[in-house]
Design a protein around this motif. Sequence first.
Motif, PDB file in Angstrom:
ATOM      1  N   VAL A   1      -8.405 -41.571   8.773  1.00 27.75           N
ATOM      2  CA  VAL A   1      -7.817 -40.555   9.647  1.00 27.75           C
ATOM      3  C   VAL A   1      -8.301 -40.780  11.076  1.00 27.75           C
ATOM      4  O   VAL A   1      -9.515 -40.787  11.332  1.00 27.75           O
ATOM      5  CB  VAL A   1      -8.195 -39.133   9.190  1.00 27.75           C
TER       6      VAL A   1
ATOM      7  N   THR B   1      -4.080 -31.793   9.923  1.00 32.39           N
ATOM      8  CA  THR B   1      -4.755 -32.938   9.321  1.00 32.39           C
ATOM      9  C   THR B   1      -5.342 -32.565   7.971  1.00 32.39           C
ATOM     10  O   THR B   1      -5.244 -33.334   7.003  1.00 32.39           O
ATOM     11  CB  THR B   1      -5.867 -33.448  10.256  1.00 32.39           C
TER      12      THR B   1
ATOM     13  N   THR C   1      -4.509 -34.577   4.254  1.00 29.47           N
ATOM     14  CA  THR C   1      -5.583 -35.520   3.933  1.00 29.47           C
ATOM     15  C   THR C   1      -6.566 -34.894   2.955  1.00 29.47           C
ATOM     16  O   THR C   1      -6.405 -33.753   2.529  1.00 29.47           O
ATOM     17  CB  THR C   1      -6.352 -35.944   5.202  1.00 29.47           C
TER      18      THR C   1
ATOM     19  N   VAL D   1      -2.351 -40.381   8.384  1.00 31.68           N
ATOM     20  CA  VAL D   1      -2.235 -40.380   6.928  1.00 31.68           C
ATOM     21  C   VAL D   1      -0.913 -39.741   6.497  1.00 31.68           C
ATOM     22  O   VAL D   1      -0.505 -38.699   7.009  1.00 31.68           O
ATOM     23  CB  VAL D   1      -3.435 -39.639   6.303  1.00 31.68           C
TER      24      VAL D   1
ATOM     25  N   LEU E   1      -1.746 -37.736   0.101  1.00 28.68           N
ATOM     26  CA  LEU E   1      -2.867 -37.961  -0.808  1.00 28.68           C
ATOM     27  C   LEU E   1      -2.393 -38.649  -2.081  1.00 28.68           C
ATOM     28  O   LEU E   1      -1.414 -38.229  -2.698  1.00 28.68           O
ATOM     29  CB  LEU E   1      -3.529 -36.635  -1.179  1.00 28.68           C
TER      30      LEU E   1
ATOM     31  N   ASP F   1      -7.871 -44.722   2.127  1.00 27.21           N
ATOM     32  CA  ASP F   1      -9.107 -44.237   2.757  1.00 27.21           C
ATOM     33  C   ASP F   1      -9.543 -45.152   3.899  1.00 27.21           C
ATOM     34  O   ASP F   1     -10.737 -45.438   4.080  1.00 27.21           O
ATOM     35  CB  ASP F   1     -10.230 -44.089   1.736  1.00 27.21           C
TER      36      ASP F   1
ATOM     37  N   ASN G   1      -6.816 -40.877   0.745  1.00 29.81           N
ATOM     38  CA  ASN G   1      -5.861 -40.835   1.853  1.00 29.81           C
ATOM     39  C   ASN G   1      -5.007 -42.096   1.848  1.00 29.81           C
ATOM     40  O   ASN G   1      -5.547 -43.200   1.774  1.00 29.81           O
ATOM     41  CB  ASN G   1      -6.602 -40.729   3.199  1.00 29.81           C
TER      42      ASN G   1
ATOM     43  N   GLU H   1      -1.902 -44.307   3.836  1.00 24.30           N
ATOM     44  CA  GLU H   1      -1.007 -44.558   4.971  1.00 24.30           C
ATOM     45  C   GLU H   1      -0.158 -45.774   4.631  1.00 24.30           C
ATOM     46  O   GLU H   1      -0.700 -46.852   4.373  1.00 24.30           O
ATOM     47  CB  GLU H   1      -1.780 -44.820   6.263  1.00 24.30           C
TER      48      GLU H   1
END
Length: 219
Positions: free
Chosen positions: A47, A67, A71, A103, A106, A142, A180, A182
């Motif tokens: 993040v 956020t 996350t 991100v 989850l 992460d 997390n 992305e």
Amino acid sequence: MFTGIIEAKGKIKSLVNHGDDIRLTVASGKLDMSDVALGDSIATNGVCLTVVDFGHDFYSVDVSSETIKYTGFANYSNGDEVNLEKAMRADTRFGGHIVSGHVDGLGVVESITDHQRYIEVWVKAPDGLAKYIAHKGSITVDGVSLTVNEVKGASFMLWLIPHTLQETIIGQYKKGTKVNLEVDVVARYLERLMLGDKAADAHKSDISMSFLAENGYLK
């Protein structure tokens, strides 16, 4: 911008609620803080967060409610370890892939299998992210830049070598751990570009497997 190559493992020193937001302070471990300044970005478990206070062995950031919503910060506690990476410089080796620190959602660790020289980890992503996850594509978990080795629906598999397990918090994962995620930013831009002139009118993506097949992207 980040590369997904983790520089250090930090440890959460404090989490202080300020209404809907959190002031997070992290012990920076072996992260080189000598060139850190107020306003710099440090990816904390993937993040991108802005430094609002720091010293030679710590930094503090404010984590917004938005956020927290997307996350794992709602699940973190004092003493938890986190992956750290400072924003990349223009003269930095680009060893991972393009990571924004924004991100997307989850994931949940579904299984971990030890193969002696590496471990096999399956992660279940939110269904809405499945279309962005491709075999041999890149994903950030992460904050770690990793290669997707197999995909089944919204689940994907990672092969992790001992170095990655030692230098990141992935070695602490167990079944049920929330991580997390992305997705590769290139996939997001490609999706938008494929809408063409319809992009200005679209309230949500019209990209689907049938759309890709009809337009020659799938065989």
